[in-house]
Design a protein around this motif. Structure first.
Motif, mmCIF file in Angstrom:
data_model
loop_
_atom_site.group_PDB
_atom_site.id
_atom_site.type_symbol
_atom_site.label_atom_id
_atom_site.label_comp_id
_atom_site.label_asym_id
_atom_site.label_seq_id
_atom_site.Cartn_x
_atom_site.Cartn_y
_atom_site.Cartn_z
ATOM 1 N N LEU A 1 0.833 -1.192 0.000
ATOM 2 C CA LEU A 1 0.000 0.000 0.000
ATOM 3 C C LEU A 1 0.871 1.247 0.000
ATOM 4 N N ALA A 2 2.011 1.174 0.689
ATOM 5 C CA ALA A 2 2.953 2.299 0.688
ATOM 6 C C ALA A 2 3.435 2.610 -0.723
ATOM 7 N N ASP A 3 3.607 1.582 -1.551
ATOM 8 C CA ASP A 3 4.011 1.799 -2.944
ATOM 9 C C ASP A 3 2.929 2.547 -3.712
ATOM 10 N N VAL A 4 1.672 2.187 -3.451
ATOM 11 C CA VAL A 4 0.558 2.865 -4.118
ATOM 12 C C VAL A 4 0.552 4.342 -3.749
ATOM 13 N N ILE A 5 0.773 4.632 -2.455
ATOM 14 C CA ILE A 5 0.810 6.020 -1.995
ATOM 15 C C ILE A 5 1.999 6.750 -2.614
ATOM 16 N N ARG A 6 3.142 6.067 -2.707
ATOM 17 C CA ARG A 6 4.346 6.672 -3.285
ATOM 18 C C ARG A 6 4.109 7.074 -4.731
ATOM 19 N N ILE A 7 3.432 6.216 -5.489
ATOM 20 C CA ILE A 7 3.139 6.520 -6.894
ATOM 21 C C ILE A 7 2.216 7.726 -6.993
ATOM 22 N N GLY A 8 1.262 7.797 -6.042
ATOM 23 C CA GLY A 8 0.460 9.003 -5.923
ATOM 24 C C GLY A 8 -0.901 8.938 -6.589
ATOM 25 N N THR A 9 -1.718 9.925 -6.264
ATOM 26 C CA THR A 9 -3.058 10.056 -6.820
ATOM 27 C C THR A 9 -3.375 11.535 -6.980
ATOM 28 N N HIS A 10 -4.261 11.852 -7.900
ATOM 29 C CA HIS A 10 -4.681 13.234 -8.105
ATOM 30 C C HIS A 10 -5.877 13.589 -7.219
ATOM 31 N N SER A 11 -6.352 12.623 -6.448
ATOM 32 C CA SER A 11 -7.534 12.846 -5.620
ATOM 33 C C SER A 11 -7.158 12.989 -4.149
ATOM 34 N N LYS A 12 -7.483 14.124 -3.572
ATOM 35 C CA LYS A 12 -7.242 14.343 -2.148
ATOM 36 C C LYS A 12 -8.072 13.387 -1.312
ATOM 37 N N PHE A 13 -9.302 13.130 -1.763
ATOM 38 C CA PHE A 13 -10.201 12.215 -1.056
ATOM 39 C C PHE A 13 -9.593 10.817 -0.977
ATOM 40 N N VAL A 14 -9.096 10.310 -2.107
ATOM 41 C CA VAL A 14 -8.484 8.978 -2.143
ATOM 42 C C VAL A 14 -7.221 8.949 -1.297
ATOM 43 N N GLU A 15 -6.403 9.983 -1.423
ATOM 44 C CA GLU A 15 -5.148 10.036 -0.664
ATOM 45 C C GLU A 15 -5.405 9.995 0.839
ATOM 46 N N GLU A 16 -6.384 10.773 1.306
ATOM 47 C CA GLU A 16 -6.686 10.808 2.733
ATOM 48 C C GLU A 16 -7.208 9.467 3.223
ATOM 49 N N ASN A 17 -8.010 8.813 2.401
ATOM 50 C CA ASN A 17 -8.544 7.511 2.792
ATOM 51 C C ASN A 17 -7.473 6.428 2.825
ATOM 52 N N ILE A 18 -6.553 6.463 1.877
ATOM 53 C CA ILE A 18 -5.465 5.475 1.882
ATOM 54 C C ILE A 18 -4.559 5.684 3.084
ATOM 55 N N ASN A 19 -4.214 6.929 3.359
ATOM 56 C CA ASN A 19 -3.361 7.209 4.515
ATOM 57 C C ASN A 19 -4.047 6.809 5.819
ATOM 58 N N ALA A 20 -5.362 7.019 5.886
ATOM 59 C CA ALA A 20 -6.104 6.616 7.080
ATOM 60 C C ALA A 20 -6.076 5.108 7.247
ATOM 61 N N ALA A 21 -6.127 4.386 6.123
ATOM 62 C CA ALA A 21 -6.110 2.924 6.174
ATOM 63 C C ALA A 21 -4.791 2.393 6.731
ATOM 64 N N LEU A 22 -3.716 3.148 6.551
ATOM 65 C CA LEU A 22 -2.423 2.732 7.084
ATOM 66 C C LEU A 22 -2.352 2.885 8.601
ATOM 67 N N LYS A 23 -3.104 3.833 9.138
ATOM 68 C CA LYS A 23 -2.996 4.171 10.554
ATOM 69 C C LYS A 23 -3.985 3.421 11.441
ATOM 70 N N LEU A 24 -5.163 3.104 10.882
ATOM 71 C CA LEU A 24 -6.217 2.512 11.704
ATOM 72 C C LEU A 24 -5.914 1.076 12.095
ATOM 73 N N GLN A 25 -6.435 0.676 13.254
ATOM 74 C CA GLN A 25 -6.382 -0.716 13.651
ATOM 75 C C GLN A 25 -7.468 -1.471 12.878
ATOM 76 N N LEU A 26 -7.501 -2.791 13.049
ATOM 77 C CA LEU A 26 -8.475 -3.583 12.308
ATOM 78 C C LEU A 26 -9.896 -3.141 12.596
ATOM 79 N N ARG A 27 -10.245 -2.977 13.879
ATOM 80 C CA ARG A 27 -11.581 -2.503 14.252
ATOM 81 C C ARG A 27 -11.372 -1.299 15.145
ATOM 82 N N TYR A 28 -11.646 -0.104 14.610
ATOM 83 C CA TYR A 28 -11.186 1.107 15.281
ATOM 84 C C TYR A 28 -11.886 1.392 16.594
ATOM 85 N N ALA A 29 -13.170 1.069 16.740
ATOM 86 C CA ALA A 29 -13.877 1.409 17.980
ATOM 87 C C ALA A 29 -13.700 0.344 19.063
ATOM 88 N N ASN A 30 -13.657 -0.919 18.646
ATOM 89 C CA ASN A 30 -13.479 -2.026 19.590
ATOM 90 C C ASN A 30 -12.360 -2.936 19.096
#
Length: 276
Positions: A127-156
């Motif tokens: 996934l880091a490679d996908v982010i490195r290559i980049g995207t023109h969408s801020k929405f997609v970029e923010e969601n991918i970066n969030a996916a790297l940080k979140l645990q499997l189940r964020y609330a529990n």
């Protein structure tokens, strides 16, 4: 995952090819003995006649665009005219709490497994490679970066993530829905696929913030219940809107009947105009 096609018939024919046991996908074992000889037999133009349809207002009334709401209300009237029995304001006990914390952040694991197995590229493995290559969408970029940080189940995070048949959050969610469907003798539940008009992906955050109006992943992607989306008309600017039918587990035959009947009775789909 399901087929994305031009028509209900096309989707049904693709479904026939997709179904069945796959030794590389253990969850498919649950479908054994539940697949009809063929699905095309359920393409019935009068499929809505006598069907009991529940309107899930908890989704359809969540801050909808007025034009999308109007299209949805027209869809309900159209189904009535085709012989459906409409159960309005179909309520599911504890729906708001049951639907929370269903999502498990398995995107990174699944994506990287796909890249290794099918793409087999030395430069795109993670996934880091996908982010490195980049995207023109801020929405997609923010969601991918969030996916790297979140645990499997964020609330529990202490609750183990499982599939629709084993997950301790998903099972009671589905049970509540299907029990209420049984109680009211409902064949399918309906709601707009999206409560908002389509916008370009770069404008999603600016236009809607976190309330993007996407109803389609709220139930089916967690409970494992089948869902079928078909066009329900167009809003200003020739922007399409869809209606989703949700059924019980392995009730694809019922959904095909209903979706095909609605599609054939309304003929909302128009081929896109492609500029060359």
């Amino acid at each position: 995952v399901g087929p994305m096609c031009r028509t209900v018939e096309d989707a049904t024919r693709v479904l026939e090819i997709m179904v069945g046991y796959d030794h590389k996908d253990a969850i498919t074992k649950y479908s054994e003995g539940k697949i009809p000889a063929n699905y095309t037999q359920f393409l019935q133009k009068n499929g809505l006649k006598g069907a009991r349809i529940g309107v899930l207002r908890e989704l359809s009334e969540h801050n909808p665009d007025p034009e999308v709401k109007a299209l949805f209300e027209k869809a309900i009237l159209d189904m009535k005219s085709m012989g459906a029995v409409i159960i309005d304001s179909f309520d599911i006990p504890n729906f708001s709490s049951l639907k929370e914390d269903q999502w498990c952040n398995e995107f990174k694991k699944d994506l990287e497994s796909y890249l290794v197995t099918h793409v087999k590229s030395d430069t795109i493995k993670t996934l880091a490679d996908v982010i490195r290559i980049g995207t023109h969408s801020k929405f997609v970029e923010e969601n991918i970066n969030a996916a790297l940080k979140l645990q499997l189940r964020y609330a529990n995070p202490e609750i183990e993530c499982g599939d629709a048949y084993t997950d301790e959050r998903r099972i009671p969610f589905r049970k509540a829905i299907e029990e209420e469907m049984d109680k009211k003798k409902i064949d399918a539940i309906i709601y707009p696929t999206w409560n908002k008009k389509p916008v370009r992906i770069n404008a999603i955050i600016e236009k809607f913030g976190n309330d993007i109006g996407d109803n389609s992943p709220i139930i089916a992607s967690h409970t494992g219940q089948p869902a079928f989306t078909v066009p329900m008309g167009f809003s200003t600017g020739n922007l399409p809107a869809g209606i989703e039918f949700l059924g019980r587990m392995f009730a694809e035959p019922t959904l095909i009947k209903l979706a095909y009947s609605y599609e054939q009775g309304t003929k909302h789909r128009m081929p896109p105009t492609i500029k060359r």
